[in-house]
Design an enzyme around this catalytic site. Sequence first.
Site, short mmCIF file in Angstrom:
data_model
loop_
_atom_site.label_atom_id
_atom_site.label_comp_id
_atom_site.label_asym_id
_atom_site.label_seq_id
_atom_site.Cartn_x
_atom_site.Cartn_y
_atom_site.Cartn_z
CB CYS A 113 -5.06 -1.55 3.69
SG CYS A 113 -4.87 0.23 3.92
NE ARG A 154 -3.12 -1.68 -2.32
CZ ARG A 154 -3.08 -0.34 -2.15
NH1 ARG A 154 -2.53 0.44 -3.05
NH2 ARG A 154 -3.56 0.20 -1.05
CG HIS A 156 -0.71 -1.82 6.10
ND1 HIS A 156 0.33 -1.25 5.41
CD2 HIS A 156 -1.83 -1.21 5.66
CE1 HIS A 156 -0.14 -0.32 4.60
NE2 HIS A 156 -1.46 -0.29 4.72
CD GLU A 157 -3.82 -3.48 0.50
OE1 GLU A 157 -3.96 -2.29 0.82
OE2 GLU A 157 -3.71 -3.85 -0.68
CB CYS A 165 -10.58 -4.80 22.19
SG CYS A 165 -11.34 -3.40 23.05
CB CYS A 177 -11.38 -0.16 24.60
SG CYS A 177 -11.59 0.37 22.88
NE ARG A 221 -2.87 3.91 16.17
CZ ARG A 221 -1.61 4.34 15.99
NH1 ARG A 221 -0.64 3.82 16.72
NH2 ARG A 221 -1.34 5.25 15.08
CB CYS A 231 -14.63 -1.19 21.07
SG CYS A 231 -13.18 -1.61 20.09
CB CYS A 245 -9.88 -0.65 18.81
SG CYS A 245 -9.49 -1.71 20.22
CB CYS A 297 -0.87 -0.03 1.25
SG CYS A 297 -1.78 1.48 1.61
CG HIS A 298 1.19 5.91 -1.33
ND1 HIS A 298 1.80 6.13 -2.55
CD2 HIS A 298 1.58 6.92 -0.53
CE1 HIS A 298 2.51 7.23 -2.48
NE2 HIS A 298 2.39 7.74 -1.27
CB THR A 299 0.25 3.53 4.33
OG1 THR A 299 -0.93 4.18 3.88
CG2 THR A 299 0.59 4.00 5.73
N1 NAD Z 1 -6.97 6.73 5.87
C1 NAD Z 1 -6.73 5.45 5.67
O1 NAD Z 1 -7.20 4.58 6.39
C2 NAD Z 1 -5.87 5.06 4.49
C3 NAD Z 1 -5.86 3.72 4.05
C4 NAD Z 1 -5.09 3.40 2.93
C5 NAD Z 1 -4.33 4.35 2.29
N2 NAD Z 1 -4.34 5.62 2.77
C6 NAD Z 1 -3.62 6.68 2.08
O2 NAD Z 1 -4.38 7.00 0.92
C7 NAD Z 1 -3.52 7.56 -0.08
C8 NAD Z 1 -3.74 6.82 -1.39
O3 NAD Z 1 -3.27 5.52 -1.30
P1 NAD Z 1 -3.08 4.62 -2.63
O4 NAD Z 1 -2.50 3.33 -2.19
O5 NAD Z 1 -4.33 4.66 -3.45
O6 NAD Z 1 -1.96 5.52 -3.34
P2 NAD Z 1 -1.50 5.63 -4.87
O7 NAD Z 1 -0.14 6.22 -4.84
O8 NAD Z 1 -1.71 4.33 -5.57
O9 NAD Z 1 -2.53 6.68 -5.53
C9 NAD Z 1 -2.37 8.07 -5.45
C10 NAD Z 1 -2.88 8.71 -6.73
O10 NAD Z 1 -2.82 10.14 -6.57
C11 NAD Z 1 -2.34 10.72 -7.79
N3 NAD Z 1 -1.76 12.03 -7.47
C12 NAD Z 1 -0.56 12.29 -6.89
N4 NAD Z 1 -0.41 13.63 -6.73
C13 NAD Z 1 -1.52 14.21 -7.22
C14 NAD Z 1 -1.99 15.57 -7.31
N5 NAD Z 1 -1.24 16.57 -6.88
N6 NAD Z 1 -3.20 15.79 -7.84
C15 NAD Z 1 -3.98 14.77 -8.30
N7 NAD Z 1 -3.60 13.46 -8.23
C16 NAD Z 1 -2.40 13.18 -7.68
C17 NAD Z 1 -1.33 9.70 -8.32
O11 NAD Z 1 -1.13 9.86 -9.71
C18 NAD Z 1 -2.04 8.38 -7.98
O12 NAD Z 1 -2.90 7.98 -9.03
C19 NAD Z 1 -2.10 7.47 0.49
O13 NAD Z 1 -1.79 8.70 1.10
C20 NAD Z 1 -2.23 6.39 1.55
O14 NAD Z 1 -1.22 6.51 2.52
C21 NAD Z 1 -5.10 5.99 3.84
N1 AHE Z 2 1.67 6.90 11.53
C1 AHE Z 2 1.07 7.91 10.70
C2 AHE Z 2 -0.42 7.73 10.62
C3 AHE Z 2 -0.76 6.97 9.46
C4 AHE Z 2 -2.26 6.85 9.31
O1 AHE Z 2 -3.00 7.84 9.39
N2 AHE Z 2 -2.69 5.65 9.10
C5 AHE Z 2 -4.06 5.37 8.75
C6 AHE Z 2 -4.06 4.09 8.00
S1 AHE Z 2 -3.14 4.20 6.51
C7 AHE Z 2 -3.31 2.65 5.90
O2 AHE Z 2 -2.75 2.60 4.69
C8 AHE Z 2 -4.94 5.14 9.97
O3 AHE Z 2 -5.86 4.37 9.92
N3 AHE Z 2 -4.68 5.82 11.02
C9 AHE Z 2 -5.38 5.62 12.27
C10 AHE Z 2 -4.47 5.00 13.27
O4 AHE Z 2 -3.27 4.87 12.97
O5 AHE Z 2 -4.96 4.61 14.35
C11 AHE Z 2 1.35 9.28 11.19
O6 AHE Z 2 1.59 9.43 12.40
O7 AHE Z 2 1.31 10.17 10.34
ZN ZN Z 3 -2.77 0.79 3.59
ZN ZN Z 4 -11.39 -1.55 21.58
#
Ligand code: NAD
Ligand code: AHE
Ligand code: ZN
Ligand code: ZN
Length: 381
Positions: free
Chosen positions: A179, A374, A71-72, A101, A104, A119, A107, A115, A49-51
């Site tokens: 994820c 992916r 993580h995926e 859990c 908590c 964490r 939850c 949760c 994943c991008h993360t």
């Molecule tokens: N909040 C969550 O729970 C959670 C879960 C999973 C991933 N994420 C985050 O979500 C984001 C996306 O993840 P992903 O795996 O799909 O990433 P990815 O890199 O596959 O996709 C990102 C897309 O954004 C485009 N992009 C980059 N800069 C841009 C801009 N300035 N304007 C328009 N488009 C732009 C890229 O071309 C790409 O298509 C990441 O930041 C990741 O860390 C968050």
């Molecule tokens: N450690 C990072 C935080 C990253 C973050 O926000 N993670 C998301 C999941 S990304 C999955 O690809 C999330 O769910 N956050 C909630 C949590 O971590 O409990 C930072 O500190 O920037």
């Molecule tokens: Zn992820």
């Molecule tokens: Zn919990």
Amino acid sequence: MAASTQGQVITCKAAVAWDANKPLVIEDVQVAPPQAGEVRIKILSTALCHTDYYTWSGKDPEGLFPCILGHEAAGIVESVGEGVTDLQPGDHVIPCYQAECKDCKMCKSGKTNLCGKVRAATGVGLMMNDRKSRFSVNGKPIYHFMGTSTFSQYTVVHDVSVAKINPQAPLDKVCLLGCGVSTGLGAVWNTAKVEAGSVVAVFGLGTVGLAVAEGAKSAGASRIIGIDIDSKKFDVAKNFGVTEFVNPKDHDKPIQQVIVDLTDGGVDYSFECIGNVSIMRAALECCHKGWGTSVIVGVAASGQEIATRPFQLVTGRVWKGTAFGGFKSRSQVPWLVEKYMNKEIKVDEYITHNMNLSDINKAFDLLHEGGCLRCVLAMEH
Ligand SMILES: NC(=O)c1ccc[n+]([C@@H]2O[C@H](COP(=O)([O-])OP(=O)(O)OC[C@H]3O[C@@H](n4cnc5c(N)ncnc54)[C@H](O)[C@@H]3O)[C@@H](O)[C@H]2O)c1
Ligand SMILES: N[C@@H](CCC(=O)N[C@@H](CSCO)C(=O)NCC(=O)O)C(=O)O
Ligand SMILES: [Zn+2]
Ligand SMILES: [Zn+2]
């Protein structure tokens, strides 16, 4: 039949990130047995994943090295620690970075999927029970990551982080439900609660953004505008429900103005799926006055902050964020797997590449190529 490994240290292959931005190294890693409240899982498939890239790049304030990222994933329970009663060896599972859990304050609140049970430990790369790592290389401890560390043939996780799934489900596909796909769908269904007829903007058309589009389509959105700086994304995005495309590079005006002009005053819902704080602002500001809601999904680097004029919120726009799309992991990941098995959600379509664990650095390189959504790694090689 192979001798049981229960209670033994397992030596297996894992990709170790020794330092930020340094190529991962496939090492022989010692994986200690699970302690009370823990589960050791044989990981069969993991995606990137991008993360994972974000933490590897050194921009994650919680990033610790050396660590095992990932993580995926999906796998099979090898053994369980003391007191673990609802999982047993042989169960097919998805390890989840967001625990559940069920006990908590968070939850029980009914207000969040976050949760609080483990964490604090997962944020510092350790296990709750003894605040130590279960991974080592020649005696040197290696940090866990996000409570999952799936770039290893065996990992140890907290039992509250394990979703037991249908054993018929193909693990090399449903690993994606750990994820990206779940996050995008849930951002629409749980966090924004998009209604039929809504106009939606999706910033970033990677896996997460495409899953947002898929979720919006299934919610009955009337227009789904996809925004990406890589026009190659547009063709594939049509298959996930995107109806219109905008490349900010084709416009002189700020992208929020372009979207407002296209939509008679702004969209009902927008989603930032990139991790860029300027785009987070644009995503908020392209929302319709009075009701438009913007959901932050992307993860931004350490030190980055969001900004807008408070007037944007005073005049009724709403700014939200989502973690794992608001899904409660142990309760709802098995349900997502069933939806996949019933062909109600896509998963296979997000998998553009398959490789072996030994190719993990090439797989990381692919994350920067427009053609990769992916990449799933088979862990046995
Ligand atoms: N909040 C969550 O729970 C959670 C879960 C999973 C991933 N994420 C985050 O979500 C984001 C996306 O993840 P992903 O795996 O799909 O990433 P990815 O890199 O596959 O996709 C990102 C897309 O954004 C485009 N992009 C980059 N800069 C841009 C801009 N300035 N304007 C328009 N488009 C732009 C890229 O071309 C790409 O298509 C990441 O930041 C990741 O860390 C968050
Ligand atoms: N450690 C990072 C935080 C990253 C973050 O926000 N993670 C998301 C999941 S990304 C999955 O690809 C999330 O769910 N956050 C909630 C949590 O971590 O409990 C930072 O500190 O920037
Ligand atoms: Zn992820
Ligand atoms: Zn919990």
